[in-house]
Design a protein around this motif. Structure first.
Motif, PDB file in Angstrom:
ATOM      1  N   LYS A 491      11.184 -28.454  12.714  1.00  0.00           N
ATOM      2  CA  LYS A 491      12.518 -28.629  14.578  1.00  0.00           C
ATOM      3  C   LYS A 491      12.209 -26.940  14.585  1.00  0.00           C
ATOM      4  CE  LYS A 491      17.159 -29.777  15.504  1.00  0.00           C
ATOM      5  NZ  LYS A 491      18.058 -30.007  14.516  1.00  0.00           N
ATOM      6  N   PRO A 492      12.325 -26.987  16.060  1.00  0.00           N
ATOM      7  CA  PRO A 492      11.998 -25.615  16.141  1.00  0.00           C
ATOM      8  C   PRO A 492      13.768 -24.694  16.211  1.00  0.00           C
ATOM      9  CG  PRO A 492      11.940 -27.188  18.616  1.00  0.00           C
ATOM     10  CD  PRO A 492      12.306 -28.228  16.886  1.00  0.00           C
ATOM     11  N   ASP A 493      12.790 -23.476  15.551  1.00  0.00           N
ATOM     12  CA  ASP A 493      14.080 -22.526  15.604  1.00  0.00           C
ATOM     13  C   ASP A 493      13.458 -21.323  16.689  1.00  0.00           C
ATOM     14  OD1 ASP A 493      17.055 -21.271  14.653  1.00  0.00           O
ATOM     15  OD2 ASP A 493      15.630 -20.165  13.114  1.00  0.00           O
ATOM     16  N   PHE A 494      12.280 -21.611  16.150  1.00  0.00           N
ATOM     17  CA  PHE A 494      11.317 -20.290  18.037  1.00  0.00           C
ATOM     18  C   PHE A 494      10.411 -20.812  17.878  1.00  0.00           C
ATOM     19  CE2 PHE A 494      11.603 -15.214  18.516  1.00  0.00           C
ATOM     20  CZ  PHE A 494      10.229 -15.360  19.302  1.00  0.00           C
ATOM     21  N   TYR A 495      10.547 -21.101  19.385  1.00  0.00           N
ATOM     22  CA  TYR A 495       9.146 -21.676  19.261  1.00  0.00           C
ATOM     23  C   TYR A 495       8.106 -21.041  19.440  1.00  0.00           C
ATOM     24  CZ  TYR A 495      11.949 -25.755  22.430  1.00  0.00           C
ATOM     25  OH  TYR A 495      13.112 -26.788  22.440  1.00  0.00           O
ATOM     26  N   LEU A 496       6.842 -21.891  18.668  1.00  0.00           N
ATOM     27  CA  LEU A 496       5.559 -21.740  18.787  1.00  0.00           C
ATOM     28  C   LEU A 496       4.999 -21.357  19.736  1.00  0.00           C
ATOM     29  CD1 LEU A 496       2.956 -22.662  16.738  1.00  0.00           C
ATOM     30  CD2 LEU A 496       2.086 -22.045  18.653  1.00  0.00           C
ATOM     31  N   LYS A 497       5.359 -21.878  20.762  1.00  0.00           N
ATOM     32  CA  LYS A 497       4.890 -20.798  22.290  1.00  0.00           C
ATOM     33  C   LYS A 497       5.217 -20.247  22.508  1.00  0.00           C
ATOM     34  CE  LYS A 497       7.669 -24.369  25.161  1.00  0.00           C
ATOM     35  NZ  LYS A 497       7.734 -25.378  25.980  1.00  0.00           N
ATOM     36  N   TYR A 498       6.192 -19.528  22.299  1.00  0.00           N
ATOM     37  CA  TYR A 498       6.852 -18.441  22.687  1.00  0.00           C
ATOM     38  C   TYR A 498       6.831 -17.055  22.151  1.00  0.00           C
ATOM     39  CZ  TYR A 498       9.794 -20.951  25.981  1.00  0.00           C
ATOM     40  OH  TYR A 498      10.330 -21.572  26.957  1.00  0.00           O
ATOM     41  N   ILE A 499       5.920 -17.234  20.588  1.00  0.00           N
ATOM     42  CA  ILE A 499       6.305 -16.383  19.642  1.00  0.00           C
ATOM     43  C   ILE A 499       4.433 -16.029  20.062  1.00  0.00           C
ATOM     44  CG2 ILE A 499       4.892 -17.534  17.732  1.00  0.00           C
ATOM     45  CD1 ILE A 499       6.756 -14.411  17.204  1.00  0.00           C
ATOM     46  N   GLN A 500       3.711 -17.131  20.361  1.00  0.00           N
ATOM     47  CA  GLN A 500       2.581 -16.653  20.946  1.00  0.00           C
ATOM     48  C   GLN A 500       2.342 -16.120  22.287  1.00  0.00           C
ATOM     49  OE1 GLN A 500      -0.042 -18.154  23.668  1.00  0.00           O
ATOM     50  NE2 GLN A 500      -1.358 -16.775  23.270  1.00  0.00           N
ATOM     51  N   LYS A 501       3.021 -16.152  23.029  1.00  0.00           N
ATOM     52  CA  LYS A 501       3.454 -15.207  24.013  1.00  0.00           C
ATOM     53  C   LYS A 501       3.930 -13.865  24.114  1.00  0.00           C
ATOM     54  CE  LYS A 501       7.545 -14.587  26.358  1.00  0.00           C
ATOM     55  NZ  LYS A 501       8.163 -14.588  25.821  1.00  0.00           N
ATOM     56  N   ASP A 502       4.008 -13.421  23.344  1.00  0.00           N
ATOM     57  CA  ASP A 502       4.991 -12.443  22.758  1.00  0.00           C
ATOM     58  C   ASP A 502       3.942 -11.698  22.505  1.00  0.00           C
ATOM     59  OD1 ASP A 502       7.300 -12.955  23.678  1.00  0.00           O
ATOM     60  OD2 ASP A 502       8.146 -13.390  21.543  1.00  0.00           O
ATOM     61  N   LEU A 503       3.526 -12.342  20.849  1.00  0.00           N
ATOM     62  CA  LEU A 503       1.496 -11.761  20.510  1.00  0.00           C
ATOM     63  C   LEU A 503       0.785 -11.455  21.459  1.00  0.00           C
ATOM     64  CD1 LEU A 503       1.247 -14.028  17.584  1.00  0.00           C
ATOM     65  CD2 LEU A 503       1.582 -11.629  17.465  1.00  0.00           C
ATOM     66  N   ALA A 508      -1.704  -7.253  24.372  1.00  0.00           N
ATOM     67  CA  ALA A 508      -1.955  -6.549  26.563  1.00  0.00           C
ATOM     68  C   ALA A 508      -1.399  -5.316  26.982  1.00  0.00           C
ATOM     69  CB  ALA A 508      -1.365  -7.061  27.741  1.00  0.00           C
ATOM     70  N   LEU A 509       0.203  -4.933  25.481  1.00  0.00           N
ATOM     71  CA  LEU A 509       0.518  -3.103  25.513  1.00  0.00           C
ATOM     72  C   LEU A 509      -0.568  -2.217  25.108  1.00  0.00           C
ATOM     73  CD1 LEU A 509       3.106  -1.668  26.541  1.00  0.00           C
ATOM     74  CD2 LEU A 509       4.035  -2.557  23.808  1.00  0.00           C
ATOM     75  N   GLY A 510      -1.166  -3.455  23.893  1.00  0.00           N
ATOM     76  CA  GLY A 510      -1.887  -2.267  22.666  1.00  0.00           C
ATOM     77  C   GLY A 510      -2.887  -1.973  23.745  1.00  0.00           C
ATOM     78  N   ASP A 511      -3.753  -2.400  24.223  1.00  0.00           N
ATOM     79  CA  ASP A 511      -4.692  -2.690  25.484  1.00  0.00           C
ATOM     80  C   ASP A 511      -3.834  -1.389  26.465  1.00  0.00           C
ATOM     81  OD1 ASP A 511      -6.047  -4.040  24.128  1.00  0.00           O
ATOM     82  OD2 ASP A 511      -5.812  -5.767  25.979  1.00  0.00           O
ATOM     83  N   SER A 512      -3.218  -1.403  27.522  1.00  0.00           N
ATOM     84  CA  SER A 512      -2.929  -0.837  27.942  1.00  0.00           C
ATOM     85  C   SER A 512      -2.678   0.918  27.837  1.00  0.00           C
ATOM     86  CB  SER A 512      -1.510  -0.840  28.619  1.00  0.00           C
ATOM     87  OG  SER A 512      -0.681  -1.454  27.932  1.00  0.00           O
ATOM     88  N   PRO A 516      -5.867  -0.400  19.032  1.00  0.00           N
ATOM     89  CA  PRO A 516      -6.002  -1.135  18.821  1.00  0.00           C
ATOM     90  C   PRO A 516      -5.011  -2.158  18.239  1.00  0.00           C
ATOM     91  CG  PRO A 516      -7.082   0.438  17.134  1.00  0.00           C
ATOM     92  CD  PRO A 516      -6.629   1.285  18.974  1.00  0.00           C
ATOM     93  N   THR A 517      -5.198  -3.420  18.002  1.00  0.00           N
ATOM     94  CA  THR A 517      -3.931  -4.318  17.509  1.00  0.00           C
ATOM     95  C   THR A 517      -4.908  -5.281  17.238  1.00  0.00           C
ATOM     96  OG1 THR A 517      -4.012  -5.624  19.730  1.00  0.00           O
ATOM     97  CG2 THR A 517      -1.781  -3.870  18.994  1.00  0.00           C
ATOM     98  N   PRO A 518      -5.892  -5.806  16.407  1.00  0.00           N
ATOM     99  CA  PRO A 518      -6.741  -6.468  15.470  1.00  0.00           C
ATOM    100  C   PRO A 518      -6.427  -7.671  14.377  1.00  0.00           C
ATOM    101  CG  PRO A 518      -6.209  -4.475  14.307  1.00  0.00           C
ATOM    102  CD  PRO A 518      -5.887  -4.286  15.212  1.00  0.00           C
TER     103      PRO A 518
END
Length: 549
Positions: A491-503, A508-512, A516-518
């Motif tokens: 049951k969602p307490d923090f949506y999986l789709k949102y943590i993937q979005k943040d990753l 992208a922030l690291g690329d800018s 490296p963010t391996p």
């Protein structure tokens, strides 16, 4: 002597009492305005709060009543801590009395020996007048030498040298200095708890902090001589200059039940997992709130609790002084501001907009520019936490942008979170939030990986959790997410789709900046696989299913 505080959170709920003790607040923590209140430290937790005088009651007369109300394990641990405190206090009293008697006996014995020695010296001195004179001259030289040494010391040093000390007791260093009793604590003894004695101070370690009790109150009076190192680390205001960024931690006054709500009209856009808890706490603390949500039905519950309904984002902004928004991603944040009947249409000089969404720095910078171009004021304030922490008013708020607006939001931040940070110019909070969630998302993927590896190698997953909970990684997050996996409850307490979005945004922030963010990249691939398995709307712990399919 102990006292209890019965703390009500208004129409939406009442919290039970909780035992603690009145102490002096850290110098960095300002006393809230309004009615007289006292700073208390709670037994069984690491929590502190300001409590109104009228919410304090004597402990012993109400002890049984309190125990009947509270049946939880945490509360029992707090009661045990109170009893242990009383035992230690009693033991110290007895030890102090015993030591005092021994000290008196030693002084009497020493005085008798001194008299005998003085008589013997007089008899020897009479044998030779010349020796006496010589001895007297040497004595004067020694006295003169001592006087010279004293004269070379500063007045403060002399005062320290001449101050009386008890025998057998080494001098205290600065860390052990007693904090003087404040006039506030003295006054409470003539009021609510008059007639009780101060127990001797005992500084016992506090264990098993539970964030669910961060707001819960109860206090015991004590002459405050405790060390405030731990709470000072939590509450102190620190400033660190890194280029143009000024980092300041706001005082953690969200834990207090004495919040004076701002007289400004508050708007709130977006009633998702996080937004719903935030609005609930704003209403509990007496704020005037107007709500809007894309799905209007979600507003009904809050209308019943006293919120007003806004028909469009533009209407909410135009009728409110400060409007908060909390939506899912950069696209939703832009549509909310720039779309039809959006926020921008309601902005005029003096109107304030606070975006609490977790988005990238470019998005939040663009939104800030269009708001300010219309004469509005802008603050970004993404929050770290989950649905449970949002409901409990225990979020961590990361803010950046208009510093004056940050100050104007003080009572709102106190209602919704346990602490807030001001991070300087717009964009800094977005970057910090993505880094925080990158760490959290990567950790969650590692937990899932470890549990599946335990399973395929014939090891008990429950035993692995028990071992982790006894080690340095032990945390509420670890335990809750592992329990989700072991019970198959996502049951969602923090949506999986949102943590993937943040990753994805953190990578992208690291690329800018060519960093490296391996680890984050590897975790991101696992979450993408979980999304392909239709886990997007489940809790982030459902990333476990990416390893077993």
């Amino acid at each position: 002597c102990l006292i209890l505080s019965f703390f009500s959170r208004g129409k939406l709920g009442r919290y039970p009492p909780w035992p603690g003790k009145i102490v002096n607040p850290p110098k960095d923590l300002k006393k809230p305005r309004g009615k007289k209140c006292f700073f208390v430290k709670f037994f069984g937790t690491e929590d502190h709060a300001w409590i109104k005088v009228e919410q304090l009651k004597p402990y012993h007369p109400h002890k049984e009543e309190m125990i009947k109300i509270n049946k939880g394990k945490r509360f029992q641990q707090a009661v045990d801590a109170v009893e242990e405190f009383l035992r230690k206090t009693k033991g110290k009293d007895q030890a102090s009395s015993h030591n005092s008697t021994e000290e008196k006996n030693r002084r009497n014995s020493s005085e008798e020996r001194g008299k005998q020695s003085a008589g013997e010296e007089k008899r020897k001195a009479s044998l030779s007048e010349g020796k006496v004179k010589k001895g007297t001259g040497e004595g004067k030289k020694r006295v003169s030498s001592v006087s010279s040494e004293r004269g070379s010391k500063s007045p403060l040093k002399r005062a320290q040298d001449q101050s009386p000390r008890k025998r057998g007791r080494p001098p205290k260093d600065e860390k052990d200095l007693t904090i003087p009793e404040s006039s506030t604590v003295k006054r409470v003894m003539t009021g609510t708890v008059a007639g009780f004695k101060w127990p001797p101070s005992v500084s016992e370690p506090v264990k098993d902090s539970d964030p669910h009790f961060h707001h819960f109150l109860l206090s015991q009076t004590e002459k405050p001589t405790v060390c405030y190192q731990a709470i000072t680390k939590k509450l102190k205001v620190c400033e660190e200059e890194t280029g143009s960024t000024s980092i300041q931690a706001a005082d953690s006054t969200a834990v207090n039940g004495n919040i004076t709500p701002t007289d400004k009209k508050i708007g709130f856009l977006g009633l998702g997992l996080m937004g719903s808890g935030i609005v609930s706490n704003l209403l509990k603390m007496g704020h005037t709130v107007t709500v809007w949500n894309r799905t209007a039905e979600k507003c009904d519950l809050f209308i019943q609790e006293g919120a007003r309904l806004g028909r469009t984002p533009a209407e909410v902004v135009s009728t409110c002084d400060i409007t908060f928004a909390c939506v899912s991603d950069p696209k939703a944040a832009k549509d909310l501001v720039l779309g039809p009947s959006g926020v921008l249409q309601g902005i005029r000089p003096g109107k304030c907009y606070v975006d609490m969404s977790t988005v990238d720095a470019d998005t939040v910078t663009e939104l800030a520019q269009v708001i300010v171009s219309r004469g509005g004021r802008f603050l970004e304030a993404p929050v770290s936490g989950n649905q449970q922490l949002s409901n409990d008013g225990m979020l961590v708020i990361l803010a950046a942008g208009d510093r004056g607006l940050y100050e104007d939001c003080s009572s709102c931040f106190q209602a919704m979170g346990k602490t807030s940070f001001f991070l300087g110019e717009v964009g800094n909070a977005a970057k910090m939030m993505l880094i925080v969630n990158m760490v959290q998302g990567s950790f969650m993927a590692t937990i899932a990986e470890g549990l599946t590896l335990a399973q395929v190698t014939g090891q008990s997953q429950q035993t692995l959790l028990d071992i982790l909970n006894q080690g340095q990684l032990a945390s509420i997050f670890l335990d809750q997410k592992c329990q989700n996996i072991l019970q198959g409850n996502f049951k969602p307490d923090f949506y999986l789709k949102y943590i993937q979005k943040d990753l994805r945004l953190a990578i992208a922030l690291g690329d800018s900046v060519n960093h490296p963010t391996p680890m984050a990249a590897a975790a991101n691939e696992v979450y993408k696989r979980a999304k392909a398995l239709d886990q997007s709307d489940n809790d982030m712990s459902a990333v476990y299913r990416a390893y077993i399919h």
